[in-house]
Write a protein that holds these residues in place. Structure first.
Motif, PDB file in Angstrom:
ATOM      1  N   THR A  29       0.831  -1.048   0.029  1.00  0.00           N
ATOM      2  CA  THR A  29       0.164   0.036  -0.132  1.00  0.00           C
ATOM      3  C   THR A  29       0.831   1.171   0.054  1.00  0.00           C
ATOM      4  O   THR A  29       0.490   2.256  -0.868  1.00  0.00           O
ATOM      5  CB  THR A  29      -0.941   0.058   1.384  1.00  0.00           C
ATOM      6  N   ASP A  63       1.210  -4.454  -9.072  1.00  0.00           N
ATOM      7  CA  ASP A  63       1.376  -4.796  -7.838  1.00  0.00           C
ATOM      8  C   ASP A  63       1.603  -6.379  -7.720  1.00  0.00           C
ATOM      9  O   ASP A  63       0.844  -7.180  -8.033  1.00  0.00           O
ATOM     10  CB  ASP A  63      -0.084  -4.425  -7.274  1.00  0.00           C
ATOM     11  N   GLN A  82       0.862 -10.641  -4.424  1.00  0.00           N
ATOM     12  CA  GLN A  82       0.348 -11.951  -4.458  1.00  0.00           C
ATOM     13  C   GLN A  82       1.198 -12.805  -5.182  1.00  0.00           C
ATOM     14  O   GLN A  82       1.126 -14.054  -5.520  1.00  0.00           O
ATOM     15  CB  GLN A  82      -1.007 -12.067  -4.705  1.00  0.00           C
ATOM     16  N   SER A  85       4.959  -6.578  -0.447  1.00  0.00           N
ATOM     17  CA  SER A  85       5.007  -6.400   1.114  1.00  0.00           C
ATOM     18  C   SER A  85       5.749  -7.726   1.751  1.00  0.00           C
ATOM     19  O   SER A  85       5.674  -8.975   1.069  1.00  0.00           O
ATOM     20  CB  SER A  85       3.541  -6.736   1.781  1.00  0.00           C
ATOM     21  N   HIS A 112       5.511  -9.230   4.687  1.00  0.00           N
ATOM     22  CA  HIS A 112       4.648  -9.979   5.548  1.00  0.00           C
ATOM     23  C   HIS A 112       3.871 -11.377   5.106  1.00  0.00           C
ATOM     24  O   HIS A 112       3.279 -11.913   5.426  1.00  0.00           O
ATOM     25  CB  HIS A 112       3.618  -9.358   6.346  1.00  0.00           C
ATOM     26  N   LYS A 113       3.587 -11.193   3.562  1.00  0.00           N
ATOM     27  CA  LYS A 113       2.979 -12.100   2.876  1.00  0.00           C
ATOM     28  C   LYS A 113       4.288 -12.920   2.072  1.00  0.00           C
ATOM     29  O   LYS A 113       4.081 -13.988   1.570  1.00  0.00           O
ATOM     30  CB  LYS A 113       2.293 -11.501   1.507  1.00  0.00           C
TER      31      LYS A 113
HETATM   32  N1  PMP Z   1      -2.323  -5.923  -3.239  1.00  0.00           N
HETATM   33  C1  PMP Z   1      -2.554  -7.024  -3.100  1.00  0.00           C
HETATM   34  C2  PMP Z   1      -2.969  -7.780  -4.451  1.00  0.00           C
HETATM   35  C3  PMP Z   1      -2.900  -7.571  -1.782  1.00  0.00           C
HETATM   36  O1  PMP Z   1      -3.281  -8.950  -1.609  1.00  0.00           O
HETATM   37  C4  PMP Z   1      -2.628  -6.772  -0.804  1.00  0.00           C
HETATM   38  C5  PMP Z   1      -2.859  -7.455   0.645  1.00  0.00           C
HETATM   39  N2  PMP Z   1      -4.040  -8.333   0.799  1.00  0.00           N
HETATM   40  C6  PMP Z   1      -2.448  -5.327  -0.877  1.00  0.00           C
HETATM   41  C7  PMP Z   1      -1.850  -5.221  -2.091  1.00  0.00           C
HETATM   42  C8  PMP Z   1      -1.991  -4.664   0.359  1.00  0.00           C
HETATM   43  O2  PMP Z   1      -0.723  -5.164   0.918  1.00  0.00           O
HETATM   44  P1  PMP Z   1      -0.400  -4.523   2.602  1.00  0.00           P
HETATM   45  O3  PMP Z   1      -1.481  -4.329   3.043  1.00  0.00           O
HETATM   46  O4  PMP Z   1       0.587  -5.430   2.868  1.00  0.00           O
HETATM   47  O5  PMP Z   1       0.001  -3.043   2.237  1.00  0.00           O
END
Ligand code: PMP
Length: 419
Positions: free
Chosen positions: A108, A213, A216, A236, A238-239
């Motif tokens: 984000t 983005d 995923q 990110s 954390h994923k």
């Molecule tokens: N883009 C996608 C495709 C996501 O799955 C997510 C998290 N669900 C985000 C953006 C946002 O990630 P974050 O909350 O770690 O900033």
């Protein structure tokens, strides 16, 4: 770590010792309500293996101080480890230079950086931004804010019933006013893998930069930003089996250099007077204030861990899990899988006739099974596919066939309860 397991089920072909891998994840030993945890909420956040936890402890116990410009041992050590983490992330996504890796607080934050740093400088009244129906809210809302501020327009690539982008329609959306494309690599709600390489080439042929983005995608497939030729790539920690509070924005150096800073403060400057401030070079221009040093070091350890297993091996194993769980789930009467793209990661979104997703999630939780229910931050996808919400099981490389079985049995039990 990657080992060959002689006890694998015969139909299970990947060279992957999942039990050995699971032993690295302390949280997977948890019992929830007296049942073994079955963690199938990996698209929301993945779990952290012991080597990453150990790395964080080592950093905090013997390496921590604030970075940059310190002349003492710990400051130099912390700076070196933080920059080493940047190098690991550079190699992980095959960026050309380490200064093209900016540490942010997450996807984000990375997208907001591009909106403020690139969008506010180069996108104006009447210009057009192309997004897709599949975008997470984090790749919609910042661009809407920009469009409102500047008087720009957002054009949206439609999807088909399977949850795939209509690429012909994408191509038709380009006009001489198109100034930017934002597209997610993999859908968090449906698992669709988008043909971003083609989409980028098409946009570039018209002089339009593309932000991908990759939140995923990076945990589930090999990503090479030079091969994709994307201008920006966001994800990110954390994923990716790393800590929360850390993420990455990759940007091509020549673009990052032309952009304005997003946040002002310490470390992003070369000199400050009340009359004039000059900015630091990239990546520091975009890293104002004390960054998440420990989290960056932890993320470096996470990508080392994933690389040691092999992202290709992870992708192959997760595909087997997806195929197996999809086949089992689609056998259940009254179950409809939402998102049936030909090319998918291990995300299973579904609805069950006569049962609200929240009830499914609550009942599965009673069996220790963690899934996510709701709109998954993609309300336009839900609207397009005509469902208010889904239940989503999202797999990681530490999940097992037995867990897929437990999940299917849990859904069957829910159906029995609802008659
Ligand atoms: N883009 C996608 C495709 C996501 O799955 C997510 C998290 N669900 C985000 C953006 C946002 O990630 P974050 O909350 O770690 O900033």
């Amino acid at each position: 770590m990657k080992l060959i397991d002689s006890t694998l089920k015969p139909e299970f072909t990947s060279m992957f010792d999942v039990e050995h891998i699971r032993a690295d994840f302390p949280i997977l030993k948890l019992q929830v309500g007296g049942k073994p945890l079955v963690y199938l909420d990996n698209a929301a956040s993945s779990q952290m293996p012991q080597p990453v936890i150990d790395r964080l402890v080592r950093y905090q116990t013997s390496e921590h101080a604030n970075i940059n410009r310190g002349v003492h041992y710990l400051s130099e050590k912390a700076t070196a480890e933080y920059e080493a983490a940047r190098g690991k992330l550079q190699r992980f996504i095959h960026a050309r230079e380490d200064r093209e890796i900016i540490f942010t607080s997450g996807t984000t934050d990375s997208i907001n950086l591009v909106m403020h740093g690139y969008g506010r400088k180069f996108i104006g009244a009447g210009d057009e931004i192309i997004l897709t129906t599949l975008e997470h809210h984090s790749n919609i809302v910042p661009w809407q804010m920009l469009a409102e501020e500047k008087g720009a327009k957002i054009r949206v690539v439609p999807i088909n019933e399977a949850g795939e982008l209509l690429i012909d329609e994408y191509e038709k959306l380009f006009t001489e006013r198109t100034k930017f494309v934002g597209v997610l690599h993999v859908s968090n709600a449906l698992g669709t893998i988008n043909p971003v390489r083609h989409m980028i080439a098409f946009a570039h042929a018209r002089g339009v930069p593309v932000l991908v983005d990759g939140a995923q995608a990076v945990p589930h497939m090999e990503v090479d930003v030079q091969d994709l030729d994307c201008d920006f790539y966001a994800f990110s920690g954390h994923k990716l089996c790393g800590p929360t509070g850390i993420g990455v924005l990759y940007g091509k150096a020549e673009l990052l250099e032309r952009m304005q800073p997003f946040k002002g403060g310490g470390d992003m400057i070369l000199s400050v007077t009340f009359e004039k401030t000059t900015y630091n070079s990239i990546p520091h221009k975009f890293e104002a204030g004390t960054p998440p040093i420990a989290a960056a070091v932890g993320l470096g350890a996470a990508v080392d861990y994933l690389s040691a297993i092999g992202v290709d091996a992870i992708a192959a194993y997760e595909l087997e899990l997806l195929d197996y769980a999809t086949e089992q789930l689609s056998r259940l009467p009254g179950v409809r899988i939402i998102g049936t793209a030909a090319s998918k990661t291990a995300v299973l979104s579904f609805v069950v006739e006569g049962v609200h997703p929240h009830d499914i999630g609550t009942l599965l939780n009673q069996d220790g099974i963690a899934v996510r229910t709701g709109h998954h931050c993609v309300q336009p996808v839900m609207l397009r596919l005509g469902v208010p919400a889904t239940t989503r099981a999202s797999f990681a490389f530490y999940n097992t066939m037995a867990e897929a079985d437990a999940f299917i049995a849990g859904v069957r039990d829910v159906q029995k309860i609802f008659g």
